[in-house]
Design a protein around this motif. Structure first.
Motif, PDB file in Angstrom:
ATOM      1  N   PRO A   1      21.199  14.831 -19.612  1.00  0.00           N
ATOM      2  CA  PRO A   1      22.085  14.827 -18.625  1.00  0.00           C
ATOM      3  C   PRO A   1      21.783  15.722 -17.373  1.00  0.00           C
ATOM      4  O   PRO A   1      21.039  16.438 -17.413  1.00  0.00           O
ATOM      5  N   GLY A   2      22.539  15.374 -16.387  1.00  0.00           N
ATOM      6  CA  GLY A   2      22.217  15.875 -15.086  1.00  0.00           C
ATOM      7  C   GLY A   2      20.629  15.551 -14.292  1.00  0.00           C
ATOM      8  O   GLY A   2      20.382  16.159 -13.562  1.00  0.00           O
ATOM      9  N   GLN A   3      20.182  14.158 -14.809  1.00  0.00           N
ATOM     10  CA  GLN A   3      18.870  13.878 -14.348  1.00  0.00           C
ATOM     11  C   GLN A   3      19.097  12.462 -13.788  1.00  0.00           C
ATOM     12  O   GLN A   3      18.332  11.673 -14.367  1.00  0.00           O
ATOM     13  N   PRO A   4      19.998  12.098 -12.939  1.00  0.00           N
ATOM     14  CA  PRO A   4      20.129  10.652 -12.738  1.00  0.00           C
ATOM     15  C   PRO A   4      18.998   9.900 -11.797  1.00  0.00           C
ATOM     16  O   PRO A   4      18.021  10.797 -11.607  1.00  0.00           O
ATOM     17  N   GLY A   5      19.043   8.925 -11.229  1.00  0.00           N
ATOM     18  CA  GLY A   5      18.099   8.339 -10.495  1.00  0.00           C
ATOM     19  C   GLY A   5      17.874   6.767 -10.805  1.00  0.00           C
ATOM     20  O   GLY A   5      17.617   6.126  -9.740  1.00  0.00           O
ATOM     21  N   LEU A   6      18.284   6.204 -12.050  1.00  0.00           N
ATOM     22  CA  LEU A   6      18.075   4.876 -12.203  1.00  0.00           C
ATOM     23  C   LEU A   6      19.065   4.006 -11.515  1.00  0.00           C
ATOM     24  O   LEU A   6      20.435   4.477 -11.626  1.00  0.00           O
ATOM     25  N   GLU A   7      18.668   2.890 -11.031  1.00  0.00           N
ATOM     26  CA  GLU A   7      19.462   1.861 -10.394  1.00  0.00           C
ATOM     27  C   GLU A   7      19.124   0.466 -11.069  1.00  0.00           C
ATOM     28  O   GLU A   7      18.026   0.141 -11.291  1.00  0.00           O
ATOM     29  N   ILE A   8      20.172  -0.358 -10.980  1.00  0.00           N
ATOM     30  CA  ILE A   8      19.854  -1.780 -11.121  1.00  0.00           C
ATOM     31  C   ILE A   8      20.279  -2.886 -10.148  1.00  0.00           C
ATOM     32  O   ILE A   8      21.230  -2.296  -9.351  1.00  0.00           O
ATOM     33  N   LEU A   9      19.791  -3.843  -9.967  1.00  0.00           N
ATOM     34  CA  LEU A   9      20.098  -4.941  -9.236  1.00  0.00           C
ATOM     35  C   LEU A   9      21.187  -5.913 -10.053  1.00  0.00           C
ATOM     36  O   LEU A   9      20.664  -6.491 -10.714  1.00  0.00           O
ATOM     37  N   PRO A  10      22.542  -5.579 -10.141  1.00  0.00           N
ATOM     38  CA  PRO A  10      23.622  -6.303 -10.751  1.00  0.00           C
ATOM     39  C   PRO A  10      23.545  -7.777 -10.633  1.00  0.00           C
ATOM     40  O   PRO A  10      23.218  -8.204  -9.539  1.00  0.00           O
ATOM     41  N   PRO A  11      23.947  -8.762 -11.521  1.00  0.00           N
ATOM     42  CA  PRO A  11      24.143 -10.090 -11.228  1.00  0.00           C
ATOM     43  C   PRO A  11      25.143 -10.348 -10.245  1.00  0.00           C
ATOM     44  O   PRO A  11      24.717 -11.570  -9.593  1.00  0.00           O
ATOM     45  N   SER A  12      25.899  -9.789  -9.925  1.00  0.00           N
ATOM     46  CA  SER A  12      26.673  -9.856  -8.695  1.00  0.00           C
ATOM     47  C   SER A  12      26.547  -9.606  -7.424  1.00  0.00           C
ATOM     48  O   SER A  12      27.011  -9.932  -6.183  1.00  0.00           O
ATOM     49  N   THR A  43      21.884   0.709  -1.774  1.00  0.00           N
ATOM     50  CA  THR A  43      22.416   1.195  -2.717  1.00  0.00           C
ATOM     51  C   THR A  43      24.025   1.292  -2.745  1.00  0.00           C
ATOM     52  O   THR A  43      24.255   1.596  -1.562  1.00  0.00           O
ATOM     53  N   THR A  44      24.577   0.603  -3.460  1.00  0.00           N
ATOM     54  CA  THR A  44      26.258   0.664  -3.307  1.00  0.00           C
ATOM     55  C   THR A  44      26.609   1.730  -4.200  1.00  0.00           C
ATOM     56  O   THR A  44      26.019   2.642  -4.939  1.00  0.00           O
ATOM     57  N   GLN A  45      27.892   2.446  -3.749  1.00  0.00           N
ATOM     58  CA  GLN A  45      28.413   3.707  -4.339  1.00  0.00           C
ATOM     59  C   GLN A  45      28.817   3.535  -5.694  1.00  0.00           C
ATOM     60  O   GLN A  45      29.119   4.282  -6.386  1.00  0.00           O
ATOM     61  N   GLU A  46      29.210   2.216  -5.945  1.00  0.00           N
ATOM     62  CA  GLU A  46      29.727   1.890  -7.382  1.00  0.00           C
ATOM     63  C   GLU A  46      28.741   2.091  -8.358  1.00  0.00           C
ATOM     64  O   GLU A  46      27.482   1.923  -8.117  1.00  0.00           O
ATOM     65  N   THR A  47      29.374   2.005  -9.407  1.00  0.00           N
ATOM     66  CA  THR A  47      28.330   2.331 -10.680  1.00  0.00           C
ATOM     67  C   THR A  47      28.230   1.132 -11.473  1.00  0.00           C
ATOM     68  O   THR A  47      29.388   0.439 -11.314  1.00  0.00           O
ATOM     69  N   ALA A  48      27.242   0.746 -12.268  1.00  0.00           N
ATOM     70  CA  ALA A  48      27.012  -0.380 -13.015  1.00  0.00           C
ATOM     71  C   ALA A  48      28.071  -0.399 -14.265  1.00  0.00           C
ATOM     72  O   ALA A  48      28.138   0.718 -14.984  1.00  0.00           O
ATOM     73  N   GLN A  49      28.612  -1.487 -14.451  1.00  0.00           N
ATOM     74  CA  GLN A  49      29.690  -1.724 -15.513  1.00  0.00           C
ATOM     75  C   GLN A  49      29.115  -2.294 -16.703  1.00  0.00           C
ATOM     76  O   GLN A  49      29.471  -3.290 -17.136  1.00  0.00           O
ATOM     77  N   ILE A  50      27.802  -1.543 -17.099  1.00  0.00           N
ATOM     78  CA  ILE A  50      27.044  -1.892 -18.145  1.00  0.00           C
ATOM     79  C   ILE A  50      28.025  -1.636 -19.549  1.00  0.00           C
ATOM     80  O   ILE A  50      28.587  -0.370 -19.636  1.00  0.00           O
ATOM     81  N   PRO A  51      28.269  -2.529 -20.361  1.00  0.00           N
ATOM     82  CA  PRO A  51      29.189  -1.937 -21.533  1.00  0.00           C
ATOM     83  C   PRO A  51      28.305  -1.281 -22.491  1.00  0.00           C
ATOM     84  O   PRO A  51      27.185  -1.086 -22.562  1.00  0.00           O
ATOM     85  N   PHE A  55      21.457  -2.218  -4.819  1.00  0.00           N
ATOM     86  CA  PHE A  55      21.264  -1.647  -6.214  1.00  0.00           C
ATOM     87  C   PHE A  55      22.606  -0.524  -6.404  1.00  0.00           C
ATOM     88  O   PHE A  55      23.250  -0.184  -5.646  1.00  0.00           O
ATOM     89  N   THR A  56      22.562  -0.699  -7.924  1.00  0.00           N
ATOM     90  CA  THR A  56      23.725  -0.147  -8.160  1.00  0.00           C
ATOM     91  C   THR A  56      23.412   1.195  -9.392  1.00  0.00           C
ATOM     92  O   THR A  56      22.790   1.110 -10.144  1.00  0.00           O
ATOM     93  N   PRO A  57      24.034   2.469  -9.199  1.00  0.00           N
ATOM     94  CA  PRO A  57      23.634   3.666  -9.974  1.00  0.00           C
ATOM     95  C   PRO A  57      24.007   3.297 -11.415  1.00  0.00           C
ATOM     96  O   PRO A  57      25.255   2.739 -11.696  1.00  0.00           O
ATOM     97  N   VAL A  58      22.916   3.762 -12.597  1.00  0.00           N
ATOM     98  CA  VAL A  58      23.391   3.552 -13.806  1.00  0.00           C
ATOM     99  C   VAL A  58      23.632   5.113 -14.376  1.00  0.00           C
ATOM    100  O   VAL A  58      22.977   5.879 -14.335  1.00  0.00           O
TER     101      VAL A  58
END
Length: 273
Positions: A138-149, A3-11, A154-157
């Motif tokens: 709010p306050g219930q994270p956990g979803l991650e995606i495998l971005p095209p880059s 898992t990367t520490q960066e977050t997904a740059q989803i528009p 995996f990157t947190p959403v």
């Protein structure tokens, strides 16, 4: 995979204007083609925030109920079709029975001592159908995606992406499914994603997911679009070989049988987000 520490740059796209807009349409397609995910800004104009909150309250009440009460809520039929639409895709999702379904999802809390770093709440997967609408709290994270880059990290959403922290409700997260990706010659991306524990001692996590599927008898001929045609030429799938001649129900059943090794004759195994 890590898992990367960066977050997904989803528009984040605001479609609350009420009238079709060509610029917004292009932005939605570009986001779906690049990321397979897009945030749809929700200011309560199209989907009232109170209605979303009521559904989450109902979800919490349901999952806190005894098993005897839950057994009364077994799925026995598909969602009834809504009124037909004028365009190619909407008309194929509304003019007959579909496998579309709304699911209330719940992940129980874990003990503080549980070694969460090596475990997943939902393993890596892509969705089967057309698209998925995901509502989170709010306050219930956990979803991650495998971005095209990246093919390994995996990157947190974020639930509230930058610029939406003050919104009355988190934006709705929309992602493209495998069927729509194949239907568009791979133009729209179906992105692998998973749900992880948010850290040691993760608490309750609720989400609501609407999985959209076309009308079961729809023949999956390539979507008649110049951009889809070009995408097929670039990828070598211009004739839509992956779904050519299949109906939507045949496609779904094939995916289920492949995934669950023939255990299913009909319906869909639950997935979580």
């Amino acid at each position: 995979m890590s898992t990367t520490q960066e977050t997904a740059q989803i528009p984040v796209i605001d479609i609350s204007g009420g009238q079709p807009d060509a610029e917004i349409g292009r932005a939605l397609v570009d986001a779906a083609a690049t990321y397979g995910f897009v945030y749809v800004k929700n200011e309560g104009k199209d989907i009232p925030v109170a209605a979303i909150n009521r559904m989450f309250d109902l979800s919490k009440q349901f999952f806190a109920s005894p098993a005897t009460e839950k057994e009364k809520c077994k799925i026995t039929q598909t969602i009834p079709p809504s009124s037909g639409g004028p365009s190619f895709l909407p008309s194929r999702h509304t003019n007959g029975p579909t496998k579309s379904i709304l699911r209330l999802l719940y992940y129980p809390p874990i003990p503080p001592s549980f070694p969460s770093s090596n475990h997943l709440r939902a393993g890596a997967h892509s969705d089967y159908g057309s698209l998925t609408l995901l509502f989170r709290l709010p306050g219930q994270p956990g979803l991650e995606i495998l971005p095209p880059s990246s093919s390994i990290a995996f990157t947190p959403v974020p639930i509230h992406p930058p610029g939406t922290e003050g919104d009355v409700a988190p934006p709705v997260l929309v992602n493209i499914g495998d069927l729509l990706s194949a239907w568009t010659n791979g133009l729209l991306r179906s992105t692998v994603h998973r749900v992880v524990f948010p850290g040691e001692g993760g608490g309750d996590r609720y989400s609501i997911a609407y999985f959209a599927h076309p009308v079961g008898t729809t023949v999956l001929e390539t979507v008649p679009s110049e951009r889809v045609r070009r995408a097929g030429l670039e990828s070598g799938t211009s004739s839509g070989e992956g779904v050519k001649g299949m109906t939507a129900d045949e496609y779904l059943l094939g995916r289920l049988r492949a995934t669950y090794k023939g255990l299913y004759d009909n319906g869909e195994k639950g997935k979580g987000k």
